[in-house]
Design a protein around this motif. Sequence first.
Motif, mmCIF file in Angstrom:
data_model
loop_
_atom_site.group_PDB
_atom_site.id
_atom_site.type_symbol
_atom_site.label_atom_id
_atom_site.label_comp_id
_atom_site.label_asym_id
_atom_site.label_seq_id
_atom_site.Cartn_x
_atom_site.Cartn_y
_atom_site.Cartn_z
ATOM 1 N N ASP A 1 -4.911 44.698 63.587
ATOM 2 C CA ASP A 1 -5.261 44.590 62.168
ATOM 3 C C ASP A 1 -6.766 44.688 61.932
ATOM 4 O O ASP A 1 -7.234 44.542 60.814
ATOM 5 N N ALA A 2 -7.521 44.917 62.993
ATOM 6 C CA ALA A 2 -8.973 45.134 62.938
ATOM 7 C C ALA A 2 -9.743 43.963 62.330
ATOM 8 O O ALA A 2 -10.826 44.138 61.797
ATOM 9 N N THR A 3 -9.201 42.750 62.441
ATOM 10 C CA THR A 3 -9.902 41.582 61.916
ATOM 11 C C THR A 3 -10.611 40.803 63.012
ATOM 12 O O THR A 3 -11.324 39.847 62.723
ATOM 13 N N SER A 4 -10.399 41.208 64.268
ATOM 14 C CA SER A 4 -11.058 40.522 65.376
ATOM 15 C C SER A 4 -11.188 41.460 66.567
ATOM 16 O O SER A 4 -10.619 42.544 66.589
ATOM 17 N N THR B 1 7.329 38.637 62.886
ATOM 18 C CA THR B 1 6.455 39.014 63.990
ATOM 19 C C THR B 1 5.128 38.262 63.934
ATOM 20 O O THR B 1 4.669 37.871 62.845
ATOM 21 N N GLN B 2 4.519 38.103 65.097
ATOM 22 C CA GLN B 2 3.220 37.459 65.171
ATOM 23 C C GLN B 2 2.177 38.258 64.388
ATOM 24 O O GLN B 2 1.278 37.696 63.783
ATOM 25 N N GLU B 3 2.351 39.562 64.350
ATOM 26 C CA GLU B 3 1.434 40.424 63.597
ATOM 27 C C GLU B 3 1.458 40.099 62.102
ATOM 28 O O GLU B 3 0.417 40.019 61.455
ATOM 29 N N ARG B 4 2.649 39.853 61.559
ATOM 30 C CA ARG B 4 2.756 39.486 60.134
ATOM 31 C C ARG B 4 2.134 38.132 59.858
ATOM 32 O O ARG B 4 1.487 37.920 58.840
ATOM 33 N N ILE B 5 2.346 37.205 60.794
ATOM 34 C CA ILE B 5 1.746 35.878 60.661
ATOM 35 C C ILE B 5 0.232 36.004 60.693
ATOM 36 O O ILE B 5 -0.464 35.418 59.861
ATOM 37 N N ASP B 6 -0.288 36.792 61.637
ATOM 38 C CA ASP B 6 -1.744 36.993 61.740
ATOM 39 C C ASP B 6 -2.315 37.617 60.473
ATOM 40 O O ASP B 6 -3.383 37.222 60.010
ATOM 41 N N ARG B 7 -1.591 38.593 59.903
ATOM 42 C CA ARG B 7 -2.066 39.227 58.665
ATOM 43 C C ARG B 7 -2.115 38.226 57.519
ATOM 44 O O ARG B 7 -3.073 38.208 56.742
ATOM 45 N N VAL C 1 -2.381 34.879 57.748
ATOM 46 C CA VAL C 1 -3.442 33.899 58.016
ATOM 47 C C VAL C 1 -4.820 34.528 57.810
ATOM 48 O O VAL C 1 -5.702 33.912 57.201
ATOM 49 N N SER C 2 -5.005 35.755 58.273
ATOM 50 C CA SER C 2 -6.297 36.436 58.083
ATOM 51 C C SER C 2 -6.596 36.649 56.604
ATOM 52 O O SER C 2 -7.743 36.484 56.161
ATOM 53 N N GLY C 3 -5.570 37.008 55.831
ATOM 54 C CA GLY C 3 -5.762 37.198 54.397
ATOM 55 C C GLY C 3 -6.163 35.906 53.704
ATOM 56 O O GLY C 3 -7.066 35.899 52.856
ATOM 57 N N ILE C 4 -5.516 34.810 54.072
ATOM 58 C CA ILE C 4 -5.864 33.514 53.485
ATOM 59 C C ILE C 4 -7.269 33.110 53.893
ATOM 60 O O ILE C 4 -8.068 32.664 53.059
ATOM 61 N N GLN C 5 -7.598 33.302 55.170
ATOM 62 C CA GLN C 5 -8.946 32.965 55.644
ATOM 63 C C GLN C 5 -10.000 33.779 54.892
ATOM 64 O O GLN C 5 -11.018 33.244 54.460
ATOM 65 N N ARG C 6 -9.740 35.060 54.703
ATOM 66 C CA ARG C 6 -10.680 35.917 53.982
ATOM 67 C C ARG C 6 -10.871 35.440 52.543
ATOM 68 O O ARG C 6 -11.987 35.381 52.032
#
Length: 153
Positions: free
Chosen positions: A21-24, A80-86, A88-93
């Motif tokens: 997802d290019a966030t890290s 999927t872990q990818e959806r969870i990461d997306r 969480v990353s969106g909320i963090q952003r």
Amino acid sequence: MRCPFCANDDSQVKDSRPTEDATSIRRRRQCSSCGARFTTFERVQLREVVIVKSGDRREAFDRSKLEHSVTLACRKRGVTQERIDRLVSGIQRQVETSGEAEVPSARIGAMVMDGLKQIDSVAYIRFASVYRDFSEARDFEEFASSVQEAAKD
């Protein structure tokens, strides 16, 4: 970076690449002392954000705590872990770019609820049961009924 196996402070980066997802950045490292290999993730942190909890307690925003809560809600749901990461990353952003130094925990809870509602209705209900502090089975029934009715519309 400290080795998680022998606690040596020296390690070498063997490989670096962005996450899907290019966030890290994902880095493979090797300890110069014991030779063990391990992975680290590097993320951009725009600012230090403090979360205001109930009773006016304050604590630093912790991405891993948020990710753990979402993962628990999604456990055994095929998310999927990818959806969870997306999510969480969106909320963090959103939290980091809001411009606020202090964010109420209720706002973060609402963001999680909105995200889980789009991903999985059972995970949404699970998270709501903790977030809204359900105390009886009737609370689950009423909330689940409202979710079903909203899905029909």
